[in-house]
Scaffold this active site. Structure first.
Site, PDB file in Angstrom:
ATOM      1  N   LEU A  14     -60.785  29.837 -45.820  1.00 35.03           N
ATOM      2  CA  LEU A  14     -61.027  30.411 -44.496  1.00 35.03           C
ATOM      3  C   LEU A  14     -61.755  29.380 -43.635  1.00 35.03           C
ATOM      4  CD1 LEU A  14     -60.333  33.027 -43.114  1.00 35.03           C
ATOM      5  CD2 LEU A  14     -62.419  34.033 -43.995  1.00 35.03           C
ATOM      6  N   HIS A  15     -61.048  28.315 -43.287  1.00 35.03           N
ATOM      7  CA  HIS A  15     -61.601  27.222 -42.477  1.00 35.03           C
ATOM      8  C   HIS A  15     -61.464  27.569 -40.993  1.00 35.03           C
ATOM      9  CE1 HIS A  15     -57.526  25.779 -41.477  1.00 35.03           C
ATOM     10  NE2 HIS A  15     -57.238  26.236 -42.689  1.00 35.03           N
ATOM     11  N   ALA A  16     -61.750  26.631 -40.113  1.00 34.62           N
ATOM     12  CA  ALA A  16     -61.802  26.909 -38.672  1.00 34.62           C
ATOM     13  C   ALA A  16     -60.489  27.461 -38.119  1.00 34.62           C
ATOM     14  CB  ALA A  16     -62.208  25.652 -37.912  1.00 34.62           C
TER      15      ALA A  16
END
Length: 89
Positions: A14-16
């Site tokens: 769940l990165h940017a």
């Protein structure tokens, strides 16, 4: 209110960019959206909150939707996660 546990399966977690897609999808619905990882519960419409969870690949989170369109919101969010956030893997 609906609750569902789901595993983050995309390579980068769940990165940017994934968090942005999640919050954009969640914001399309009137229902409240909450995401829980361990003891941390954040608003699913807050990109900063989601990124603070630091949910890597393999992390199991709990989604919670509550409101008039909760079923549609849950379906859209689980489809997004199961579809690797549109990133292919």
């Amino acid at each position: 209110m609906l609750k569902q546990s789901i595993e983050i399966i995309n390579k980068l977690g769940l990165h940017a960019r994934a968090s942005n897609k999640f919050t954009q999808t969640a914001s399309q619905f009137k229902s409240e959206v909450w995401v829980t990882k361990n003891d941390s519960r954040v608003n699913g419409k807050s990109i900063m909150g989601l990124m603070m969870l630091a949910a890597a690949k393999g992390t199991v989170i709990e989604l919670e939707t509550d409101g008039a369109d909760e079923a549609e919101a849950m379906r859209a969010l689980t489809d997004l996660i199961n579809g690797y956030f549109g990133e292919g893997e």
